[in-house]
Scaffold this active site. Structure first.
Site, PDB file in Angstrom:
ATOM      1  N   SER A 124       0.874  -1.096   0.141  1.00 39.02           N
ATOM      2  CA  SER A 124      -0.125   0.229   0.063  1.00 39.02           C
ATOM      3  C   SER A 124       0.861   1.362   0.039  1.00 39.02           C
ATOM      4  O   SER A 124       1.948   1.286   0.521  1.00 39.02           O
ATOM      5  CB  SER A 124      -0.683  -0.136   1.395  1.00 39.02           C
ATOM      6  OG  SER A 124      -1.302   1.262   1.434  1.00 39.02           O
ATOM      7  N   TYR A 149      -2.030  -1.442  10.986  1.00 43.44           N
ATOM      8  CA  TYR A 149      -2.137  -1.954   9.622  1.00 43.44           C
ATOM      9  C   TYR A 149      -1.357  -1.432   8.675  1.00 43.44           C
ATOM     10  O   TYR A 149      -0.634  -2.400   8.006  1.00 43.44           O
ATOM     11  CB  TYR A 149      -3.570  -1.378   9.027  1.00 43.44           C
ATOM     12  CG  TYR A 149      -3.831  -1.743   7.615  1.00 43.44           C
ATOM     13  CD1 TYR A 149      -4.022  -2.746   6.917  1.00 43.44           C
ATOM     14  CD2 TYR A 149      -3.650  -0.151   6.536  1.00 43.44           C
ATOM     15  CE1 TYR A 149      -3.988  -2.994   5.561  1.00 43.44           C
ATOM     16  CE2 TYR A 149      -3.774  -0.808   5.261  1.00 43.44           C
ATOM     17  CZ  TYR A 149      -3.966  -1.901   4.615  1.00 43.44           C
ATOM     18  OH  TYR A 149      -3.939  -2.021   3.502  1.00 43.44           O
ATOM     19  N   LYS A 153       1.966  -3.686   6.727  1.00 40.91           N
ATOM     20  CA  LYS A 153       2.556  -3.917   5.030  1.00 40.91           C
ATOM     21  C   LYS A 153       3.889  -3.433   5.043  1.00 40.91           C
ATOM     22  O   LYS A 153       4.550  -4.100   4.364  1.00 40.91           O
ATOM     23  CB  LYS A 153       1.444  -2.641   4.440  1.00 40.91           C
ATOM     24  CG  LYS A 153       0.075  -3.052   4.185  1.00 40.91           C
ATOM     25  CD  LYS A 153      -0.182  -4.173   3.513  1.00 40.91           C
ATOM     26  CE  LYS A 153      -1.743  -4.604   3.516  1.00 40.91           C
ATOM     27  NZ  LYS A 153      -1.747  -5.971   3.028  1.00 40.91           N
TER      28      LYS A 153
HETATM   29  P1  NAD Z   1     -10.899  -7.270   1.403  1.00 39.36           P
HETATM   30  O1  NAD Z   1     -11.188  -7.356   2.993  1.00 39.36           O
HETATM   31  O2  NAD Z   1     -12.162  -7.186   0.437  1.00 39.36           O
HETATM   32  O3  NAD Z   1     -10.336  -8.500   0.867  1.00 39.36           O
HETATM   33  C1  NAD Z   1      -9.172  -9.256   1.736  1.00 39.36           C
HETATM   34  C2  NAD Z   1      -9.974 -10.862   1.800  1.00 39.36           C
HETATM   35  O4  NAD Z   1      -8.956 -11.564   2.782  1.00 39.36           O
HETATM   36  C3  NAD Z   1     -11.298 -10.707   2.310  1.00 39.36           C
HETATM   37  O5  NAD Z   1     -12.074 -11.730   1.582  1.00 39.36           O
HETATM   38  C4  NAD Z   1     -11.070 -11.603   3.732  1.00 39.36           C
HETATM   39  O6  NAD Z   1     -11.930 -12.287   4.062  1.00 39.36           O
HETATM   40  C5  NAD Z   1      -9.892 -12.385   3.474  1.00 39.36           C
HETATM   41  N1  NAD Z   1      -9.204 -12.822   4.555  1.00 39.36           N
HETATM   42  C6  NAD Z   1      -8.680 -12.020   5.537  1.00 39.36           C
HETATM   43  N2  NAD Z   1      -7.769 -12.421   6.590  1.00 39.36           N
HETATM   44  C7  NAD Z   1      -7.729 -13.787   5.936  1.00 39.36           C
HETATM   45  C8  NAD Z   1      -6.984 -15.016   6.331  1.00 39.36           C
HETATM   46  N3  NAD Z   1      -6.546 -15.015   7.709  1.00 39.36           N
HETATM   47  N4  NAD Z   1      -7.266 -16.111   5.740  1.00 39.36           N
HETATM   48  C9  NAD Z   1      -8.037 -16.161   4.619  1.00 39.36           C
HETATM   49  N5  NAD Z   1      -8.473 -14.951   4.149  1.00 39.36           N
HETATM   50  C10 NAD Z   1      -8.566 -13.911   4.854  1.00 39.36           C
HETATM   51  O7  NAD Z   1      -9.926  -5.932   1.093  1.00 39.36           O
HETATM   52  P2  NAD Z   1      -9.369  -5.419  -0.185  1.00 39.36           P
HETATM   53  O8  NAD Z   1      -9.728  -4.201  -0.421  1.00 39.36           O
HETATM   54  O9  NAD Z   1      -9.608  -6.451  -1.495  1.00 39.36           O
HETATM   55  O10 NAD Z   1      -7.840  -5.637  -0.166  1.00 39.36           O
HETATM   56  C11 NAD Z   1      -7.147  -6.758  -0.567  1.00 39.36           C
HETATM   57  C12 NAD Z   1      -5.505  -6.472   0.155  1.00 39.36           C
HETATM   58  O11 NAD Z   1      -5.134  -5.256  -0.487  1.00 39.36           O
HETATM   59  C13 NAD Z   1      -5.270  -6.355   1.409  1.00 39.36           C
HETATM   60  O12 NAD Z   1      -4.197  -7.120   1.741  1.00 39.36           O
HETATM   61  C14 NAD Z   1      -5.433  -4.875   1.681  1.00 39.36           C
HETATM   62  O13 NAD Z   1      -4.319  -4.483   2.783  1.00 39.36           O
HETATM   63  C15 NAD Z   1      -4.562  -4.394   0.459  1.00 39.36           C
HETATM   64  N6  NAD Z   1      -4.833  -3.140   0.091  1.00 39.36           N
HETATM   65  C16 NAD Z   1      -6.010  -2.660   0.029  1.00 39.36           C
HETATM   66  C17 NAD Z   1      -6.204  -1.251  -0.263  1.00 39.36           C
HETATM   67  C18 NAD Z   1      -7.657  -0.549  -0.396  1.00 39.36           C
HETATM   68  O14 NAD Z   1      -7.789   0.528  -0.328  1.00 39.36           O
HETATM   69  N7  NAD Z   1      -8.748  -1.493  -0.653  1.00 39.36           N
HETATM   70  C19 NAD Z   1      -5.083  -0.520  -0.224  1.00 39.36           C
HETATM   71  C20 NAD Z   1      -3.894  -1.072  -0.118  1.00 39.36           C
HETATM   72  C21 NAD Z   1      -3.878  -2.236  -0.041  1.00 39.36           C
END
Ligand code: NAD
Ligand code: UDP
Length: 338
Positions: A124, A149, A153
């Site tokens: 991120s 959080y 990362k």
């Molecule tokens: P999201 O919460 O929609 O997706 C994450 C998924 O991981 C979910 O489906 C959740 O059920 C699953 N999960 C969480 N812990 C788990 C575990 N221990 N075992 C198995 N599954 C697990 O989030 P997103 O927005 O799709 O983000 C995806 C990734 O990208 C994340 O790592 C997030 O930190 C990163 N990210 C997101 C953003 C954003 O703005 N959405 C920005 C930067 C980075």
């Protein structure tokens, strides 16, 4: 050969599954559904006319991971699984460090045992802290994160870099996402936050659909053109395609790569409100509130490196992002709930 997508039922994961299936990859999803539901994957398969394998389980569960690697030929892992709510991470830091860090340690260990050493990791822009320069290039030093959080990362990036350095059979691609918004053009899959959204676009769409009354804008006294925070919003489908580009990059055995995934354009909170109103013909009432602790004024990237080294460029503009976010929300006012 298949791609293991951890967290594939989530917002970015489900859109990435669509792009992977469309490109002909075999896909295995591991997700514990802690922040998603299986319906997203049902729709991914409807949209693509292809099937994927879904395993409901946790990245902390070594047995489930072993089973997957024993039964499937996994060539690379795209690792989305993680907890991501900034505010919640301040209240329950242990849960965040355990889920995100221990989970990744277990995943990487099982990968190593099975000789799979290709990983694409969801990082991120938050790792830059208050960035030393704008636009942010990958050379920009990492900064102080303002919440657990963000630290997960930052620490996971370091951990994966050290693992790669010690064993150059590993290919590690760290993708630093800027602000993903929007949804698939079909309006069938999109962002489905639990409770009141923390992020701007889902808040705006929930105001538009009448679930929330009024947007609160966190501060209008930043050193930005209109005083509100400026971010690099990127369409989630572009972001998803960045993962396909990264998988192709892995074929070159690149060892370690770090890429910013953004558009390179900064939009303020008020720009988003105005663009959403113009794209969809809906008024978004708002009030100015205090700044949100930990927020920075401006954050947008220079996406040149991803273009030069992966041939990846974001295609969609802010109008697409606003229209597509609204199509998803208006067709699914309660997300995936039937
Ligand atoms: P999201 O919460 O929609 O997706 C994450 C998924 O991981 C979910 O489906 C959740 O059920 C699953 N999960 C969480 N812990 C788990 C575990 N221990 N075992 C198995 N599954 C697990 O989030 P997103 O927005 O799709 O983000 C995806 C990734 O990208 C994340 O790592 C997030 O930190 C990163 N990210 C997101 C953003 C954003 O703005 N959405 C920005 C930067 C980075
Ligand atoms: N923001 C806002 N009201 C909200 C949510 C967010 O004014 O209800 C602002 C926030 O202060 C920041 C921008 O919108 O300037 C993007 O915030 P978001 O939480 O979506 O992403 P972040 O960049 O913090 O990861």
């Amino acid at each position: 050969m298949a791609i293991l997508v951890t967290g594939g039922a989530g917002f970015i994961g489900s859109h990435t599954c669509v792009e992977l299936l469309n490109e002909g990859y075999e896909v295995v999803v591991l997700d514990n559904l802690s922040n998603s539901c299986e319906e997203s994957l049902v729709r991914v398969q409807e949209l693509t006319g292809k099937t994927l394998k879904f395993v409901k389980g946790d990245i902390l569960d070594r047995d489930i991971l072993n089973q997957i690697f024993e039964t499937e030929e996994i060539e690379s892992v795209i690792h989305f699984a993680g907890l991501k709510a900034v505010g919640e991470s301040v209240s329950i830091p242990w849960e965040y460090y355990n889920n995100n860090i221990t989970g990744t340690l277990v995943l990487v260990d099982v990968m190593k045992q099975h000789g799979c050493k290709n990983i694409i990791f969801s990082s991120s822009a938050t790792v830059y802290g208050d960035p030393a320069q704008i636009p942010i290039t990958e050379e920009c030093p990492k900064g102080q994160c303002t919440n657990p959080y963000g630290w997960t990362k930052s620490m996971l990036e370091q951990m994966l870099m050290d693992i790669q350095k010690a064993d150059n059979e590993w290919n590690v691609i760290l993708l630093r996402y800027f602000n993903p918004i929007g949804a698939h053009k079909s309006g069938r899959i999109g962002e489905n936050p639990n409770g009141i959204p923390n992020n701007l676009m889902p808040y705006v769409t929930q105001v538009a659909v009448g679930k929330l009354e009024c947007l609160g804008i966190f501060g209008n006294d930043y050193d930005t053109p209109d005083g509100t925070g400026v971010r690099d919003y990127i369409h989630v489908v572009d972001l998803a395609r960045g993962h396909v580009a990264a998988l192709k990059k892995i074929d070159e055995n690149p060892e370690l790569c770090i890429y910013n995934l953004g558009t390179g354009h900064g939009y303020s909170v008020l720009d988003i409100v105005k663009n959403f109103e113009a794209a969809n013909g809906i008024k978004i009432p708002y009030v100015i509130k205090n700044r949100r602790p930990g927020d920075i004024a401006t954050c947008y990237c220079d996406p040149q490196k991803a273009k030069e080294e992966m041939g990846w460029v974001a295609q969609y503009d802010i109008k697409d992002m606003c229209e597509d976010a609204w199509r998803w929300q208006s067709n699914n006012p309660n997300g995936y709930e039937k």
